[in-house]
Enzyme design. Structure first.
Site, PDB file in Angstrom:
ATOM      1  N   MET A  28      31.811  42.174  40.842  1.00 24.44           N
ATOM      2  CA  MET A  28      30.497  42.825  40.813  1.00 24.44           C
ATOM      3  C   MET A  28      30.086  43.071  39.357  1.00 24.44           C
ATOM      4  O   MET A  28      29.266  43.948  39.071  1.00 24.44           O
ATOM      5  CB  MET A  28      30.535  44.128  41.613  1.00 24.44           C
ATOM      6  CG  MET A  28      30.823  43.875  43.094  1.00 24.44           C
ATOM      7  SD  MET A  28      30.168  45.127  44.198  1.00 24.44           S
ATOM      8  CE  MET A  28      31.093  46.542  43.673  1.00 24.44           C
ATOM      9  N   GLY A  29      30.679  42.309  38.443  1.00 23.88           N
ATOM     10  CA  GLY A  29      30.296  42.429  37.035  1.00 23.88           C
ATOM     11  C   GLY A  29      30.893  43.648  36.370  1.00 23.88           C
ATOM     12  O   GLY A  29      31.879  44.204  36.846  1.00 23.88           O
ATOM     13  N   ALA A  30      30.291  44.062  35.223  1.00 20.60           N
ATOM     14  CA  ALA A  30      30.844  45.131  34.374  1.00 20.60           C
ATOM     15  C   ALA A  30      32.311  44.798  34.119  1.00 20.60           C
ATOM     16  O   ALA A  30      33.214  45.604  34.375  1.00 20.60           O
ATOM     17  CB  ALA A  30      30.665  46.507  34.998  1.00 20.60           C
ATOM     18  N   LEU A  31      32.515  43.596  33.628  1.00 19.21           N
ATOM     19  CA  LEU A  31      33.871  43.031  33.540  1.00 19.21           C
ATOM     20  C   LEU A  31      34.739  43.755  32.516  1.00 19.21           C
ATOM     21  O   LEU A  31      34.260  44.262  31.512  1.00 19.21           O
ATOM     22  CB  LEU A  31      33.795  41.541  33.177  1.00 19.21           C
ATOM     23  CG  LEU A  31      32.992  40.662  34.136  1.00 19.21           C
ATOM     24  CD1 LEU A  31      33.064  39.197  33.696  1.00 19.21           C
ATOM     25  CD2 LEU A  31      33.450  40.801  35.583  1.00 19.21           C
ATOM     26  N   GLY A  34      40.965  43.621  33.378  1.00 21.36           N
ATOM     27  CA  GLY A  34      41.499  43.376  34.724  1.00 21.36           C
ATOM     28  C   GLY A  34      40.852  42.129  35.336  1.00 21.36           C
ATOM     29  O   GLY A  34      41.536  41.242  35.856  1.00 21.36           O
ATOM     30  N   HIS A  35      39.508  42.057  35.237  1.00 21.98           N
ATOM     31  CA  HIS A  35      38.816  40.867  35.757  1.00 21.98           C
ATOM     32  C   HIS A  35      39.262  39.620  35.001  1.00 21.98           C
ATOM     33  O   HIS A  35      39.494  38.556  35.595  1.00 21.98           O
ATOM     34  CB  HIS A  35      37.305  41.001  35.570  1.00 21.98           C
ATOM     35  CG  HIS A  35      36.659  42.064  36.394  1.00 21.98           C
ATOM     36  ND1 HIS A  35      36.115  43.189  35.834  1.00 21.98           N
ATOM     37  CD2 HIS A  35      36.481  42.174  37.731  1.00 21.98           C
ATOM     38  CE1 HIS A  35      35.598  43.941  36.791  1.00 21.98           C
ATOM     39  NE2 HIS A  35      35.821  43.357  37.947  1.00 21.98           N
ATOM     40  N   GLY A 147      42.181  41.595  42.913  1.00 17.69           N
ATOM     41  CA  GLY A 147      43.079  42.554  42.269  1.00 17.69           C
ATOM     42  C   GLY A 147      43.721  43.486  43.293  1.00 17.69           C
ATOM     43  O   GLY A 147      43.107  43.836  44.309  1.00 17.69           O
ATOM     44  N   GLN A 153      41.139  46.494  50.544  1.00 13.80           N
ATOM     45  CA  GLN A 153      40.244  45.332  50.513  1.00 13.80           C
ATOM     46  C   GLN A 153      41.054  44.035  50.573  1.00 13.80           C
ATOM     47  O   GLN A 153      40.711  43.095  51.298  1.00 13.80           O
ATOM     48  CB  GLN A 153      39.398  45.375  49.238  1.00 13.80           C
ATOM     49  CG  GLN A 153      38.627  44.095  48.957  1.00 13.80           C
ATOM     50  CD  GLN A 153      37.652  44.236  47.810  1.00 13.80           C
ATOM     51  OE1 GLN A 153      36.609  44.836  47.962  1.00 13.80           O
ATOM     52  NE2 GLN A 153      37.966  43.665  46.652  1.00 13.80           N
ATOM     53  N   SER A 185      38.937  49.706  35.802  1.00 17.05           N
ATOM     54  CA  SER A 185      37.889  49.652  36.824  1.00 17.05           C
ATOM     55  C   SER A 185      36.546  49.674  36.124  1.00 17.05           C
ATOM     56  O   SER A 185      36.400  50.332  35.084  1.00 17.05           O
ATOM     57  CB  SER A 185      38.006  50.881  37.727  1.00 17.05           C
ATOM     58  OG  SER A 185      36.803  51.069  38.453  1.00 17.05           O
TER      59      SER A 185
HETATM   60  O1  PAF Z   1      36.209  44.065  44.508  1.00 14.45           O
HETATM   61  C1  PAF Z   1      35.014  43.866  44.238  1.00 14.45           C
HETATM   62  O2  PAF Z   1      34.580  43.864  43.091  1.00 14.45           O
HETATM   63  C2  PAF Z   1      34.029  43.622  45.379  1.00 14.45           C
HETATM   64  O3  PAF Z   1      34.342  44.397  46.493  1.00 14.45           O
HETATM   65  C3  PAF Z   1      33.905  42.136  45.765  1.00 14.45           C
HETATM   66  C4  PAF Z   1      35.190  41.585  46.319  1.00 14.45           C
HETATM   67  C5  PAF Z   1      33.473  41.332  44.542  1.00 14.45           C
HETATM   68  C6  PAF Z   1      32.837  41.971  46.838  1.00 14.45           C
HETATM   69  O4  PAF Z   1      31.592  42.427  46.408  1.00 14.45           O
END
Ligand code: PAF
Length: 285
Positions: A28-31, A34-35, A147, A153, A185
């Site tokens: 969902m961006g704002a990397l 971790g991303h 992650g 999730q 996060s």
């Molecule tokens: O974990 C996240 O950032 C979100 O839940 C995901 C998997 C990108 C779905 O919008």
């Protein structure tokens, strides 16, 4: 690295390249680092990598939370440009591109989405399943990287993939932490300085109770966590549970633990108005 905003552009790219099924990192961006660690794992495994940046409205049960979710598209793209290769791409669709009409699908994950996050954020995992399935349909990945911070999730997405996308391998990647242990996060950007200063206590508390879990009853552990968190000014515990990564059923008694399962101490709390989650594996041996 290419940047696409429509599924048509993605399909056109696949037609041009010989490689058609990328490794995929949905975000969902704002990397943050971790991303990037997910993207690096994807690059090691796949000749082509896709990263999506899409703040999915259907997974927010609180409209204020959706409004305040950090959005930093320029920074995100420059971070990705530093590691992605020529044929790798970023998919940044509009809401209408992902949801051309209202998504009325209701996913049934049984008990998996009725506990912990699911209990406190009703509808959240239905929204996650909606967007992940739409993105899987558009990107058609071979591997998808998630992650472990989003513990519940991850289990739910594994279930979604098992049922509807058996061709996609879900890869779980370890939590990246700041020096003081705070799990990375996108929401950390919104922490007030006073709260950020204390936020390392979350990991320290998880470590402490994970070590105690072999000897102490679940209720005692819960009491320790709630007392510790309540002493931090501005922090409010939402839940602390111990659950295994398959059934996700929160334990009531230590005697329910089986050596064949992996258990995790899971926490959700508010630091001011910022909701944070974290988890840590408990060793039973
Ligand atoms: O974990 C996240 O950032 C979100 O839940 C995901 C998997 C990108 C779905 O919008």
């Amino acid at each position: 690295m290419k940047v696409f905003t429509t599924s048509r552009q993605v399909a056109g790219h696949y037609e041009k390249c010989s490689c058609k099924r990328p490794g995929f990192v949905p975000t969902m961006g704002a990397l943050h680092e971790g991303h990037l660690s997910l993207v690096k794992s994807a690059i090691l495994k796949s000749p082509m990598v896709a990263v999506s940046i899409f703040v999915n409205p259907t997974q927010f049960n609180d409209s204020e939370d959706l409004k305040k979710y950090p959005r930093t598209p320029e920074e995100d793209l420059s971070m990705l440009a530093g590691i992605m290769r020529e044929n790798d791409f970023v998919f940044m669709p509009s809401v209408d591109e992902v949801y051309p009409g209202p998504d009325l699908r209701a996913f049934d994950f049984g008990r998996l989405d009725k506990v912990m996050e699911g209990l406190h954020r009703p509808g959240h995992f239905n929204g996650v399943a909606q967007v992940v399935s739409r993105l899987f349909d558009i990107i058609k990945p071979s591997y998808a990287f998630f992650g472990q911070k989003d513990f519940q999730q991850l289990t739910i997405i594994k279930e979604l993939a098992k049922r509807s996308y058996p061709e996609i391998t879900i890869v779980a990647c370890p939590i990246k932490r700041e020096k003081d242990g705070l799990a990375m996060s996108s929401r950390n950007k919104r922490l007030l300085p006073a709260h950020r200063e204390k936020a390392g206590e979350i990991y320290k508390t998880l470590k402490k109770v994970a070590e105690m879990a072999r000897h102490k009853e679940i209720d005692e552990l819960k009491k320790i966590v709630s007392t510790t968190i309540s002493k931090i000014p501005g922090f409010r515990l939402e839940y602390f549970e111990i659950a295994d990564d398959v059934s996700l059923a929160p334990l009531k008694n230590k005697s329910e633990m089986k050596l064949s399962r992996k258990y995790y101490a899971c926490i959700a709390l508010f630091a001011g108005d910022v909701r944070l989650i974290d988890n840590l594996r408990i060793s039973l041996r």
